[in-house]
Design a protein around this motif. Structure first.
Motif, PDB file in Angstrom:
ATOM      1  N   GLY A  81       0.542  -0.886  -0.499  1.00  0.00           N
ATOM      2  CA  GLY A  81       0.130   0.283   0.313  1.00  0.00           C
ATOM      3  C   GLY A  81       0.752   1.200   0.231  1.00  0.00           C
ATOM      4  N   VAL A  82       0.313   1.941  -0.105  1.00  0.00           N
ATOM      5  CA  VAL A  82       0.769   3.866  -0.110  1.00  0.00           C
ATOM      6  C   VAL A  82       0.322   4.674   0.424  1.00  0.00           C
ATOM      7  N   VAL A  83       0.327   5.512   1.340  1.00  0.00           N
ATOM      8  CA  VAL A  83      -0.253   6.908   2.194  1.00  0.00           C
ATOM      9  C   VAL A  83       0.236   8.035   1.626  1.00  0.00           C
ATOM     10  N   ASP A  84      -0.482   9.170   1.777  1.00  0.00           N
ATOM     11  CA  ASP A  84      -0.313   9.851   0.952  1.00  0.00           C
ATOM     12  C   ASP A  84       0.093  10.802   2.157  1.00  0.00           C
ATOM     13  N   LEU A  85       1.747  11.516   2.736  1.00  0.00           N
ATOM     14  CA  LEU A  85       2.494  11.858   3.841  1.00  0.00           C
ATOM     15  C   LEU A  85       1.501  13.507   4.181  1.00  0.00           C
ATOM     16  N   GLY A  90      -6.518  11.256   6.466  1.00  0.00           N
ATOM     17  CA  GLY A  90      -6.235  10.411   5.322  1.00  0.00           C
ATOM     18  C   GLY A  90      -5.657   9.317   5.411  1.00  0.00           C
ATOM     19  N   ALA A  91      -4.258   9.365   5.865  1.00  0.00           N
ATOM     20  CA  ALA A  91      -3.526   8.011   5.447  1.00  0.00           C
ATOM     21  C   ALA A  91      -3.913   7.215   6.562  1.00  0.00           C
ATOM     22  N   VAL A 115       7.683  15.622   1.222  1.00  0.00           N
ATOM     23  CA  VAL A 115       7.554  16.003   2.779  1.00  0.00           C
ATOM     24  C   VAL A 115       9.418  15.846   3.452  1.00  0.00           C
ATOM     25  N   ALA A 116       9.408  16.438   4.337  1.00  0.00           N
ATOM     26  CA  ALA A 116      10.149  16.331   5.220  1.00  0.00           C
ATOM     27  C   ALA A 116      10.128  15.501   6.396  1.00  0.00           C
ATOM     28  N   ALA A 117      12.030  15.891   6.404  1.00  0.00           N
ATOM     29  CA  ALA A 117      11.840  14.662   7.751  1.00  0.00           C
ATOM     30  C   ALA A 117      10.965  14.554   8.990  1.00  0.00           C
ATOM     31  N   ASP A 118      10.976  16.220   9.078  1.00  0.00           N
ATOM     32  CA  ASP A 118      10.990  16.905  10.596  1.00  0.00           C
ATOM     33  C   ASP A 118       9.284  17.152  10.381  1.00  0.00           C
TER      34      ASP A 118
END
Length: 248
Positions: A81-85, A90-91, A115-118
């Motif tokens: 699966g894929v989610v939208d960060l 919604g994820a 999307v950045a890690a933080d």
């Protein structure tokens, strides 16, 4: 020719490739990534099973892209699966829906989604996926994304051999951290991970159809691993943490 180091017969059979995509990038040249095309590339490269995710889900529409993957009728496919960060709420809902459909892993596309890690979403989605018993397949720079993914079972798909020392020191404290071998093409990268962490932390990944699958196969074949280690990296480790596609 039998002496050709790139011949299929000279390379290890891959029983489960952890990094396979269907679909295409609309803003760059490359293959169309239809399921049929991808299946043919896998077949010609001696790859018997694949953890498959959808670029449509990553770039355009999560639900229809994930439905395309879970609807693939092949015993060689383990749907991812894929989610939208960019949409953490919604994820949450998509993780529940994917879990209900028997999906065992979720792939994160932070670079493609900007999307950045933080960003809080990264840590939040990692926690929700882990609570649901899902494995994370994570793109992005391991030096940045190791922290929000701490505590998860995760395969870092983009670990570059330049950054391998950072992966190793992070993974010493994180037993759930694993790496794809796709970019571990320096003369001693695979051997270094095996010596520091054990062969069980490495999974073969090709990024079919956007990368040459023979390159990581050749590196694995020419590594210093014994036959049992090669077999583990070529699919045994992936089946241990993701499951066997034939059981889906």
């Amino acid at each position: 020719m039998s002496g050709n180091p790139f011949s299929a017969a000279s390379l290890p059979a891959i029983t489960l490739d952890v990094d396979v995509l269907i679909g295409r990038y609309p803003d760059r040249p490359g293959p169309t990534g239809t399921p049929g095309q991808v299946a043919e590339v896998l077949r010609t490269n001696g790859i018997g099973g694949a953890a498959v995710a959808s670029l449509r889900a990553a770039l355009f529409d999560v639900v229809t892209g994930n439905d395309e993957v879970t609807g693939l009728d092949s015993p060689a496919v383990l749907p991812v699966g894929v989610v939208d960060l960019r949409d953490p709420l919604g994820a949450e809902r998509e993780i529940v829906r994917l879990t209900d459909r028997g999906v065992r892993a979720v792939r994160l596309f932070p670079d493609e989604q900007g999307v950045a890690a933080d960003y809080p979403a990264v840590r939040h989605v990692a926690r929700r996926a882990t609570e649901a018993g899902l494995v994370l397949l994570a793109g992005g720079d391991v030096r940045q994304f190791w922290r929000p993914l701490a505590g998860a079972t995760v395969v870092f798909l983009d670990t570059h051999f330049y950054h391998l020392g950072d992966f190793v020191v992070a993974a010493r404290d994180e037993p759930g951290f694993h790496t794809s071998t796709r970019l571990l093409n320096s003369p001693d990268a695979i051997e270094l991970v095996a010596a520091e962490l054990g062969v069980n932390r490495m999974l073969y990944g090709s990024r079919t159809p956007f990368y040459e699958a023979a390159v990581p196969r050749l590196r694995l074949a020419r590594s210093g691993l014994d036959p049992a280690g090669v077999t583990a990296v070529a699919g045994g480790n992936a089946r241990r943490i993701l499951g066997d596609p034939r059981d889906h």
